[in-house]
Every structure is written in C-alpha cells, then in structure tokens.
Motif scaffolding. Structure first.
Motif, mmCIF file in Angstrom:
data_model
loop_
_atom_site.group_PDB
_atom_site.id
_atom_site.type_symbol
_atom_site.label_atom_id
_atom_site.label_comp_id
_atom_site.label_asym_id
_atom_site.label_seq_id
_atom_site.Cartn_x
_atom_site.Cartn_y
_atom_site.Cartn_z
ATOM 1 N N ASN A 57 0.828 -1.207 0.000
ATOM 2 C CA ASN A 57 0.000 0.000 0.000
ATOM 3 C C ASN A 57 0.862 1.257 0.000
ATOM 4 O OD1 ASN A 57 -1.783 2.172 1.129
ATOM 5 N ND2 ASN A 57 -3.285 0.521 0.994
ATOM 6 N N ASN A 71 1.074 3.895 -3.149
ATOM 7 C CA ASN A 71 0.730 5.311 -2.955
ATOM 8 C C ASN A 71 1.870 6.212 -3.398
ATOM 9 O OD1 ASN A 71 -1.807 4.797 -1.978
ATOM 10 N ND2 ASN A 71 -1.344 5.259 0.166
ATOM 11 N N LYS A 115 1.977 6.276 -7.151
ATOM 12 C CA LYS A 115 0.822 6.958 -7.730
ATOM 13 C C LYS A 115 0.942 8.478 -7.593
ATOM 14 C CE LYS A 115 -3.094 6.455 -5.527
ATOM 15 N NZ LYS A 115 -4.373 5.873 -5.049
ATOM 16 N N TYR A 116 1.347 8.952 -6.409
ATOM 17 C CA TYR A 116 1.334 10.394 -6.157
ATOM 18 C C TYR A 116 2.606 11.096 -6.613
ATOM 19 C CZ TYR A 116 -2.834 9.399 -3.449
ATOM 20 O OH TYR A 116 -4.090 8.997 -3.064
ATOM 21 N N ARG A 158 -9.390 11.489 1.979
ATOM 22 C CA ARG A 158 -8.566 11.698 0.792
ATOM 23 C C ARG A 158 -8.251 13.181 0.668
ATOM 24 N NH1 ARG A 158 -10.027 10.713 -4.226
ATOM 25 N NH2 ARG A 158 -8.037 9.769 -4.769
ATOM 26 N N SER A 195 -5.898 14.246 -1.870
ATOM 27 C CA SER A 195 -5.118 14.368 -3.106
ATOM 28 C C SER A 195 -5.923 14.965 -4.257
ATOM 29 C CB SER A 195 -4.596 12.981 -3.508
ATOM 30 O OG SER A 195 -5.676 12.071 -3.624
ATOM 31 N N GLY A 217 -8.793 6.448 -5.917
ATOM 32 C CA GLY A 217 -8.583 5.831 -4.608
ATOM 33 C C GLY A 217 -9.871 5.803 -3.815
#
Length: 736
Positions: A640, A644, A647-648, A693, A695, A701
């Motif tokens: 996880n 993350n 992804k970010y 969240r 983001s 997500g």
C-alpha cells in the motif's frame, strides 16, 4: 544547599528554621572532641578542654586522639566508617581523672563526648532497677495506666521535681496526660501546649537522639573551635551528641518557666513520635550517662508496651467491626448493588463508626444517612476537596480549617473520615461528626507565642504559662487510630467488590464484543455476496455492450459504457477494501522472522515497474533489517505504501521513491519516501482515517488504504506516522 554556619541572630520569629544540629557549642558539664575519622587527628574541640583535662584546647588541636586518651581506647576507634560501627562507651582516665567517653560517627568526623564519671555503678542495683521498670510497665493494664506508671517510676528513679508524659495530637500540639510532682508545685496535668513550643526540627532530632539532658539551664555555652570543620568546610553536625548545646530560644523558654534543668525522652509508638517524657527540676541537675541509658531503656519498654496495648485495643474492636463489615458485604452480594447494600438494608455503613451521619458518593450519585450537610455541599466537598487529595483515607476533626466552605456546616460535619473507593478519584464513603464545643486549658495563651523584649531588643518567647482556657468551636471529637484502621479495612473490602463488579462488566462487554464481531463477519460475508453478485451482472452486461455494440453507439453512449465499467471496478475495489479493513481486527497474528529485502523485491516485481512506472527511480537499501511480524499482513502494508508513493509522484519530472530504515528512539523504523504532491502537514493524523482523501480528483482511490495500514501496524503494537509538505513529497515511517 547545606547550611554553612549557625545564624548570628535567632529569635522566636525564625526558630522554626533554626539549624540546632549545627549550633557549634556544647553544654558545660563535659567536653566535645571531634577527630578526622580516618586519621584520628583532633580537628575540633570545646574551649573548656583545659578545665576538664588539664590540657589547653590549643595544645590538643592537630594532635592524634592517642595524645589524649589511652591506647587501649584509641585503638578501638580505628577504621570506623559509619554510625552503625560505633564502639562501646568506655570509661577512660585522663590526667588521673575518670571520664565516660561516648563516641559516634558524624559525616567525616568521629565525635567523642567526654563526661566526668560519677561513682562506680553497682551492677546488681542497676540490674534490679531495669527489672523493676520492666515488671511495673508490663503490669499496666491500659495506655492511661502505662503513662501514669511511667511518670511515677521516672520520678522515683531520677528524683526530678516534676515528671510529665506529654502526648502529641495530629497537629503536633501537646497535652500533659500524666504527671508526678513535688506537692509544693501546681499541677500542669491536662494543660495543652502549642506545636510551636517544640518545633519540627526538634521533634525530628528526638528520633535520632532519644534522650536529651540539659544539666543547667543557666550554663554558659562552650564554643567548639574551630566552628567550621577543616575536613569538609562545613559546621559540625551534633545531632547525636550527648553534649550538644541548647537553642538560646529554648533556654529562654525554660528560664521563663523557672526551670533549672530538664531531661526529655522520646516516646515512640509504631515507629512514630507519639509524645515525650519530660522531666523538670527547679535547680541544676545532671544525670550521668548510665542513668540516661536507664531512661532510654524505660522509654523503649514504654514504647513497646504502648504499641502492644494500642494493638490489643484495636484487636478487641476487630470482632465488632468484622461482624458489621461481613453484614455489609453480604448485603451487597445478595442484591449485587453497593449503594443498596450500604445504605438501604438492616445494617448501615454508619454503624462502623461513632458518628452522626454519613454519605456514599458513587458513580456521580449521592446518598446520605443521618445528620449531614446538604447534598450539594457534600458533592462539592467530594469533588472540590477530597478528589484533589492523594490520600486514600482522609480524616480531620476540624474540616473548616482545611476546607473553608465547611464553616457553613460545622454543626453536622466539623469532623470527617473519608475513604476512596476502587481506583476512581471521584468515589467516596464518608462519615461525619458534629461540632463539640470544647474548653481546652492551655499553659499560657497559645496565641501569644512571643513578646518584644525591650531590654534585649528582640522578639522573645512568652513569659506567662498560667492556665488559659479557650473555647474551641468547629472541632469534633478526634478520630482514633483503630477507627481509621477500620475505615481502611472496609475500603479494601469495598474496593475488591467494585473491582470484581467492573471485571464482570468488562467480561460481559467482551462477550458482547465477540458476538458483535461474529455478526460483523457474517454481515461482511453477506455484504460481499449481496453486493458483488449484482455488480458482476452490471459489469458483465457492460462488457457485452462494449464488445458487441460499442461502435454502433453515439459518443455519449460510449462514454456511458466506459463510466459504468470504471465505476464497477471502483465499487469492487471499495468492497474488497471494506472487507479487508473489517477482517484485520478478527485475524490472528502469525509472527515469523523474514527478509524485508526479499519481500520488497517480490512486491516491485508484481507491480511491474518497467511497464507501469518506467520513469520512476527506486532507491532501495540493500541490507534492510529483518522483520518479525505477520508476513502476509506486512506485505499489505508495504504494498500500500509503495503503491501510494508511485501513484502520487508519477506526474513529477523525475519521480524518485526511497525505501529504507533508520533508528528512532532506539527502535528500528522503516520508511517509504517520495518526491510527489505531498499534503498539508495539518492533515498528518486525518490521512489515516477511513475514507479520508486529500489528493483531489486527479488521483483514483477509496480513502481506505492507509486506514487498513494503520490498523495492521497497531495490531502489531507498532506505530505509523507521516511527514510532508504540500508539493514537497511525503515520507511514511513505521515500526512493529
């Protein structure tokens, strides 16, 4: 910081702080000699050495102690280190004069008190004297008889004009409770004296040096020279010296009483200073060392007998208390309710004490019995006063003195005895006693502790000791030691019951929690089936539309089909995450030691970095510490956090992910760091909450990943946290 010298000015205004243990002077009926305990060189000595030894003190300073005393005695002083290694008191000859030498260790010094020896002791007479003391005091039936016998025996043996047994109360005021005297003197029996007459530091010294003599109140103090010890640069501590000089304030106090000499001995009960055996003579009178030892023996027998008799009095009450306590406990157990068992049944808790009323304050609810303050007043007393105190058992006969609002109800609660129940600081059982207006006879007005002496130009002790009667208000009868013990005993019984009830309640809650968990698991399984079945149908038909009819649809129709497919995928992921989150709590941990590097390599291979994140650089420490944890759960954590981070940061020009370990607070701590979008540090706690969240809409997500990660880490008794700045990347730390 230690006291560097005895103060130049001491009067009644500062005598409670007077450092009497370093007074720097001796009484005149003997000589104090101090030596370096290692070299036995004389370092300090009384100026009266020439008068007693025939050798000037100047000549003795710096000489070995063997210069003054025979080798047979000085050899016994070698190699002493602590006060527990005291040699025996000896009789020595100095220039054809016999002295009693009384040595002890004080810090770095060996102190020897020299007193002229009196006539030779008759061993048979001394033995008979001790036997008579033992037999007489042992025959006393009650504590009151014991005090009277101690005063009578002491006067018979030592011949003082007046002998008193002086008992302290809980505030250290004293009362003469037994007396033997010459018939020509007025009686002081029953007189009270304020605590300031025997200040705290004097009471503390009585526990170190139990028998204290002042041979002549009008003596001229003998300076000890030099005043400051050349060994350590500090005044000589004379706490345990037989010849220690007397506070000038105390001397003036005795002179005002017309006393010429005194002997005072500590009376101790169960390890605490209970009172004093006080002897007064109206001219000079010196009791030699061996007679003082007889007095110390007498007070030791007195203390033992007093403890025994007070214990017997307590034991005699045990059967009565035990019956009441058993009845109260049985009443509670029958109904299962503490309040009802203590306050609504045949036996009431107030029957344990000689009181007018009581109160039970439990779980924020109050019940009162008998004569008590109002309920609001009792609640305030509990919450504003008793809850702030550390004692589990609190008692006073004058509550308003310590809690001013109690002045409003002295007629019902001048005195209280309270106990804390269980481990709470807000549950109490209280007994109340009303005001008993008392007439107390004082030895002089206790409010006039001092007067200004014009001749001496300073504050001096009071001169009047005539009987002064005071009417005391706001005071109840005192609580006895055995009553306080009874309160403590019922506290232990009730606390055990409360803790047992709390345990049963916790056990019940645990069973309910297990049942709820089982139901949740069934619900989760049903949720998975009931939600995924129609979702699979929607997803299947959407795929048929896309495969068979997509090109025949208009653009809006095509967009709708794509939206259905992406939404069902997100919905499926959400359901999986919800089930995963719910499942973490119920799963047992199967810990093993495994290689973190191998685990991370498997995760990165599964992610397929080359295809999915070709621009991202992974910096992985080569030798990460091995982990002891549930490998399957920890794989979910690492997966996880890495996903993350990828992804970010993937929209950065040069995405970089760093995976490693460090030591924080002596713990091996792992981290995953990226140079991605980051987040506002004020959300560093919220990001681990469900469905949180931060983001924006540009990243897919469910908001559950980090919540699952935190739950797994906490299940391992570990901790996870994040550090970030918006636009500056993020670092997630954790340990297990």
């Amino acid at each position: 910081m230690p006291q560097t010298s005895y103060p130049d000015k001491v009067d009644i205004s500062n005598c409670d702080k007077e450092p009497i243990h370093i007074i720097g002077k001796s009484q005149a009926h003997g000589v104090i000699v101090a030596c370096d305990k290692n070299s036995l060189e004389i370092t300090q000595i009384g100026e009266n050495a020439g008068e007693f030894f025939g050798i000037a003190y100047e000549e003795l300073l710096g000489k070995p102690i063997s210069y003054l005393v025979p080798e047979s005695f000085s050899s016994t002083l070698k190699g002493l280190d602590t006060f527990r290694q005291m040699p025996e008191v000896s009789q020595v000859e100095i220039n054809n004069i016999q002295f009693i030498a009384i040595p002890h260790i004080s810090g770095e010094s060996l102190i020897i008190d020299f007193e002229p020896a009196k006539e030779t002791r008759n061993a048979f007479k001394y033995q008979r004297e001790l036997s008579n003391i033992l037999n007489n005091l042992s025959a006393s039936k009650t504590p009151e008889d014991l005090c009277a016998d101690a005063a009578r025996i002491t006067r018979k043996i030592f011949g003082y004009d007046r002998v008193m047994v002086y008992k302290f109360d809980e505030e250290w005021n004293g009362e003469v409770i037994a007396e033997e005297k010459d018939d020509k003197f007025e009686s002081w029996l029953g007189l009270h004296y304020p605590a300031s007459d025997i200040p705290k530091q004097s009471r503390e010294l009585f526990l170190k040096h139990k028998v204290r003599i002042i041979g002549d109140v009008n003596y001229n103090p003998v300076p000890i020279v030099p005043e400051i010890s050349p060994i350590n640069g500090e005044p000589l501590d004379l706490s345990r010296s037989e010849l220690r000089g007397v506070s000038p304030i105390h001397i003036e106090y005795l002179q005002n009483m017309k006393v010429g000499a005194s002997l005072t001995a500590a009376l101790i009960s169960n390890g605490k200073l209970w009172g004093l055996l006080a002897c007064h003579h109206y001219s000079a009178k010196i009791i030699d060392y061996y007679h003082r030892q007889t007095c110390e023996f007498l007070t030791q027998i007195f203390s033992n007998e007093l403890s025994l008799k007070e214990t017997n009095r307590y034991i005699n009450k045990l059967e009565e208390w035990g019956k009441i306590r058993d009845d109260l406990v049985n009443q509670i157990e029958v109904d299962g309710k503490i309040k009802k068992g203590l306050t609504d049944k045949k036996v009431l808790f107030t029957e344990l004490m000689d009181c007018e009323g009581g109160a039970l304050f439990l779980n924020g609810k109050l019940r009162v019995i008998g004569k008590t303050p109002s309920k609001e007043q009792v609640k305030s007393l509990c919450l504003d006063f008793l809850a702030q105190r550390e004692e589990t058992v609190y008692f006073t006969k004058s509550l308003s003195k310590f809690y001013p609002p109690a002045i409003e109800y002295i007629d019902t609660a001048s005195g209280i005895l309270s106990i804390k129940l269980g481990r709470s600081n807000k549950d109490f059982l209280l007994w109340f006693r009303p005001e008993v207006i008392q007439k107390v006879n004082w030895g002089g007005n206790p409010d006039k502790k001092a007067s200004y002496d014009e001749e001496k130009q300073r504050i001096a002790p009071r001169k009047s000791f005539e009987k002064w009667t005071q009417e005391l208000t706001g005071v109840s009868n005192a609580w006895m030691d055995y009553q306080i013990s009874a309160a403590d005993a019922i506290r232990e019984s009730l606390s055990s019951i409360i803790l047992e009830k709390q345990k049963l309640k916790i056990d019940k809650l645990n069973r309910q929690l297990m049942e709820a968990h089982d139901e949740l698991e069934l619900f989760s399984q049903g949720l998975s089936h009931d939600l995924k079945a129609p979702l699979r149908g929607i997803n299947g038909y959407a795929h048929i539309l896309k495969e068979d009819h997509f090109h025949s649809l208009e653009k809006s129709g095509q967009k709708a089909v794509d939206t259905i497919l992406s939404s069902t995928e997100e919905m499926g992921e959400l359901i999986d995450n919800i089930l995963s989150f719910a499942g973490v709590s119920g799963e047992s941990i199967n810990k093993n030691i495994f290689s973190v590097n191998h685990l991370l390599e498997d995760i990165l291979e599964t992610i397929n970095m080359d295809s999915n994140y070709p621009r991202t650089s992974i910096e992985l420490d080569k030798d990460l510490p091995r982990m002891m944890a549930d490998k399957r759960m920890i794989t979910q954590v690492w997966s996880n956090l890495i996903t993350n981070a990828l992804k970010y940061s993937e929209k950065e020009e040069k995405p970089v992910i760093k995976i490693g370990s460090t030591v924080i607070d002596n713990r091996t701590t792992y981290y995953v760091s990226d140079n991605g979008i980051g987040f506002d540090p004020k959300y560093s706690e919220e990001i681990f909450e469900l469905f949180s969240r931060f983001s924006g809409d540009n990243f897919k997500g469910t908001g559950m990943g980090l919540a699952i990660v935190k739950k797994i880490i906490e299940k391992h008794n570990g901790k996870i946290w994040a550090e970030s700045e918006k636009g500056m990347g993020s670092t997630f730390y954790f340990y297990v």
